[in-house]
Motif scaffolding. Structure first.
Motif, PDB file in Angstrom:
ATOM      1  N   ASP A  59       0.829  -1.214   0.000  1.00 23.56           N
ATOM      2  CA  ASP A  59       0.000   0.000   0.000  1.00 23.56           C
ATOM      3  C   ASP A  59       0.860   1.260   0.000  1.00 23.56           C
ATOM      4  O   ASP A  59       0.582   2.231  -0.707  1.00 23.56           O
ATOM      5  N   VAL A  60       1.913   1.238   0.808  1.00 25.60           N
ATOM      6  CA  VAL A  60       2.797   2.412   0.905  1.00 25.60           C
ATOM      7  C   VAL A  60       3.484   2.671  -0.443  1.00 25.60           C
ATOM      8  O   VAL A  60       3.545   3.813  -0.912  1.00 25.60           O
ATOM      9  N   ILE A  61       3.986   1.607  -1.069  1.00 26.71           N
ATOM     10  CA  ILE A  61       4.684   1.777  -2.360  1.00 26.71           C
ATOM     11  C   ILE A  61       3.702   2.260  -3.427  1.00 26.71           C
ATOM     12  O   ILE A  61       3.999   3.181  -4.197  1.00 26.71           O
ATOM     13  N   ASN A  62       2.499   1.668  -3.470  1.00 25.83           N
ATOM     14  CA  ASN A  62       1.507   2.103  -4.471  1.00 25.83           C
ATOM     15  C   ASN A  62       1.098   3.556  -4.252  1.00 25.83           C
ATOM     16  O   ASN A  62       0.951   4.315  -5.200  1.00 25.83           O
ATOM     17  N   ARG A  63       0.931   3.941  -2.975  1.00 24.58           N
ATOM     18  CA  ARG A  63       0.544   5.324  -2.691  1.00 24.58           C
ATOM     19  C   ARG A  63       1.679   6.279  -3.072  1.00 24.58           C
ATOM     20  O   ARG A  63       1.447   7.349  -3.626  1.00 24.58           O
ATOM     21  N   MET A  64       2.920   5.855  -2.801  1.00 25.30           N
ATOM     22  CA  MET A  64       4.072   6.686  -3.157  1.00 25.30           C
ATOM     23  C   MET A  64       4.142   6.872  -4.679  1.00 25.30           C
ATOM     24  O   MET A  64       4.366   7.975  -5.169  1.00 25.30           O
ATOM     25  N   LEU A  65       3.917   5.781  -5.430  1.00 22.74           N
ATOM     26  CA  LEU A  65       3.932   5.876  -6.895  1.00 22.74           C
ATOM     27  C   LEU A  65       2.822   6.814  -7.375  1.00 22.74           C
ATOM     28  O   LEU A  65       3.035   7.651  -8.256  1.00 22.74           O
ATOM     29  N   GLN A  66       1.649   6.682  -6.760  1.00 25.37           N
ATOM     30  CA  GLN A  66       0.515   7.542  -7.115  1.00 25.37           C
ATOM     31  C   GLN A  66       0.858   9.018  -6.882  1.00 25.37           C
ATOM     32  O   GLN A  66       0.629   9.880  -7.731  1.00 25.37           O
ATOM     33  N   GLN A  67       1.458   9.288  -5.718  1.00 28.42           N
ATOM     34  CA  GLN A  67       1.801  10.683  -5.393  1.00 28.42           C
ATOM     35  C   GLN A  67       2.878  11.226  -6.337  1.00 28.42           C
ATOM     36  O   GLN A  67       2.851  12.384  -6.734  1.00 28.42           O
ATOM     37  N   LEU A  68       3.826  10.365  -6.696  1.00 27.61           N
ATOM     38  CA  LEU A  68       4.893  10.800  -7.607  1.00 27.61           C
ATOM     39  C   LEU A  68       4.325  11.095  -8.995  1.00 27.61           C
ATOM     40  O   LEU A  68       4.699  12.089  -9.632  1.00 27.61           O
ATOM     41  N   VAL A  69       3.395  10.245  -9.441  1.00 24.00           N
ATOM     42  CA  VAL A  69       2.739  10.471 -10.735  1.00 24.00           C
ATOM     43  C   VAL A  69       2.002  11.810 -10.696  1.00 24.00           C
ATOM     44  O   VAL A  69       2.139  12.638 -11.608  1.00 24.00           O
ATOM     45  N   ILE A  70       1.258  12.041  -9.625  1.00 24.76           N
ATOM     46  CA  ILE A  70       0.470  13.276  -9.534  1.00 24.76           C
ATOM     47  C   ILE A  70       1.395  14.490  -9.494  1.00 24.76           C
ATOM     48  O   ILE A  70       1.144  15.515 -10.111  1.00 24.76           O
ATOM     49  N   LYS A  71       2.514  14.347  -8.785  1.00 24.59           N
ATOM     50  CA  LYS A  71       3.483  15.453  -8.715  1.00 24.59           C
ATOM     51  C   LYS A  71       4.015  15.808 -10.100  1.00 24.59           C
ATOM     52  O   LYS A  71       4.251  16.968 -10.419  1.00 24.59           O
TER      53      LYS A  71
END
Lengths: 280, 251
Positions: A42-54
């Motif tokens: 979950d943490v890795i997926n959320r981090m990837l999501q946030q990086l994409v959004i950034k």
């Protein structure tokens, strides 16, 4: 001055996650009642999501980064993305954005604007699924990380240095990883050396140690190896730690956590992935 | 006697970006306004790189400075109205999941506006963030606003936000200045990268506006200015960013 290169589409940087997927990762974190492997996915997926959004702009996603996730466990060592990214080591962030393995609907509690909370449905893209089986071939995992990072640096010699974040809960079962860790942190772009985070996590988080300096007393030889292999935190990361997490770290603080619970692991990942603030 | 003014301006994208990726926007008066009206408005706005649709936001901010009030009392309703205009542009576009989620955070921009009253020889300026106004008289800097030194620049300037949830308190973050102008004055509006360079050169005892005046007087000043900034960035004298400047001569 090291760690000052601009991160742009012409000069992208990279993040590489090296994740322990051994059998012990199926133990539940006491604080969240969920297996370590699931909570970390979950943490890795959320981090990837946030990086994409950034990196998202009105016209699409700008390739400021390439990102890779390497897993190690029963099936040996290999790239851990699912779906159409399966088998790929480092992937441009726009390709990650457009190719989640699936998008789940999850429930999130948000403010109702009147002092209460309401459940709302949010889209949660999944690129990386939890796995927990077999031994801990950590040395081989670092060998693989060295190959990936060497390839990246040969094509991107002037990049903001790659950040490698290694998360484990156990001891290497394929020999001493020290040499491979040292090899990794001696790799460098013209802007500085690779930054290696060694994040050790524990289901019960007994006696956690975070970002210690050389004076730290470690409980065993194994944790000393992870401590010695981790990079010194560069000053810009110490500043992030101070400004955003209220952590006043000394010059000698290392990118190292021992017995961290999931919250401490998240904090360390936040500090480690913050070069994204230097986007131009 | 009513003062007259003339101006030159330029706005360019950061090195490595295309022209239409420039997120700075500038408001300047038309020639007919300059010739016939005593009250003249200029503005500059720098859309934040980390938000999406910030170019559209900075464009709306400078356009609306022309006829909407920016005083502290009316500012909330003004920003709210501009934000609604921004939403009407962005919400009709079909977007992938990441762009939708990014859009929920809204867009952000710094802003500097100046209203000259050529009859009364006064000006009013309003600012949020680090776009800077310089007033030069007899080849000396007599005022800069709201930034007063190189050390004032940081990584997190205050910004106008489309989403009220992320808006900083106007009373604390929006600055106002009233001043007077004389014939012969030069007013400079600069976005942050160029403003930082101006302060750096001032600290060296130089008069940096002389270079800008010379550059913008060339016939083909667009190309010359782009080459000049490219060299400054390459020599690490200027940060690589969208760059905008307006030079206003009071006659």
């Amino acid at each position: 001055m090291a760690y000052s290169a601009e991160i742009s589409r012409n000069n992208p940087s990279c993040f590489l996650f090296v994740i322990d997927q051994s059998g012990s990762m199926s133990d539940n974190y006491v604080s969240v009642g969920k297996p370590k492997s699931e909570a970390l996915a979950d943490v890795i997926n959320r981090m990837l999501q946030q990086l994409v959004i950034k990196c998202a702009k009105s016209e699409g996603v700008r390739d400021y980064y390439n990102v890779g996730v390497i897993g190690y466990g029963a099936n040996g060592v290999g790239p851990a993305f699912g779906g159409s990214l399966s088998g790929k080591n480092l992937v441009p962030i726009s390709e990650i954005a457009n190719n989640p393995a699936r998008i789940e609907e999850r429930t999130k509690r948000v403010s109702d604007g009147a002092g209460g909370l309401v459940d709302t449905s949010v889209k949660f893209p999944i690129w990386f699924d939890p796995t927990a089986n077999g031994g801990t071939p950590m040395t081989e995992a670092f060998r693989k990380a060295n190959t990936i990072i060497a390839d990246w640096l040969s094509s991107n010699p002037n990049c903001f240095p790659p950040v490698v974040i290694h998360i484990t809960d156990g001891e290497s079962t394929d020999g001493d990883p020290t040499e491979e860790m040292n090899k990794l942190t001696s790799q460098a772009s013209n802007d500085g050396n690779v930054i290696l985070f060694n994040l050790h996590t524990n289901a019960r988080s007994v006696n956690p140690i975070s970002f210690p300096g050389p004076e730290v007393q470690l409980p065993d030889h194994y944790s000393e190896k992870l401590f010695n292999g981790a990079s010194l935190l560069p000053s810009f990361m110490r500043n992030v730690a101070a400004q955003e997490f209220g952590l006043n770290l000394s010059d000698g603080a290392k990118a190292f956590v021992l017995n961290g619970d999931i919250d401490l692991i998240i904090t360390a990942i936040e500090i480690g992935t913050r070069p994204s603030l230097q986007l131009r | 006697m009513i003062l007259k003014c003339s101006y030159k301006y330029i706005s360019i994208a950061k090195v490595g970006n295309s022209v239409n990726e420039n997120e700075d926007n500038v408001l300047v008066p038309s020639i007919s306004q300059l010739e016939s009206e005593p009250i003249i408005k200029f503005a500059i706005s720098d859309g934040a790189t980390e938000s999406s649709f910030s170019k559209e936001w900075s464009d709306l901010l400078v356009s609306c400075y022309k006829d909407k009030p920016f005083d502290l009392v009316n500012l909330p309703s003004t920003i709210n109205a501009i934000s609604e205009a921004w939403q009407s542009i962005t919400f009709v576009i079909e977007l992938p999941w990441y762009a939708q989620q990014k859009l929920e955070n809204g867009a952000f921009a710094t802003f500097l506006g100046i209203t000259l009253n050529l009859e009364e020889k006064t000006f009013e300026a309003v600012s949020i963030g680090d776009c800077t106004l310089f007033q030069v008289r007899d080849n000396e800097l007599i005022y800069s606003f709201p930034i007063t030194s190189f050390e004032d620049f940081g990584n997190t300037p205050s910004l106008f936000a489309t989403n009220p949830k992320f808006q900083t308190d106007f009373e604390k973050s929006v600055k106002y200045l009233n001043g007077q102008v004389e014939s012969g004055d030069l007013l400079i509006l600069a976005s942050d990268a160029l403003a930082m360079w101006i302060f750096k050169r001032l600290n060296q005892g130089e008069s940096p506006w002389l270079s800008l005046l010379t550059l913008l007087n060339y016939e083909d000043y667009q190309t010359d200015f782009i080459n000049w900034t490219f060299n400054k960035i390459k020599e690490n004298e200027m940060k690589n960013d969208d760059i905008s400047v307006v030079l206003i001569n009071i006659d």
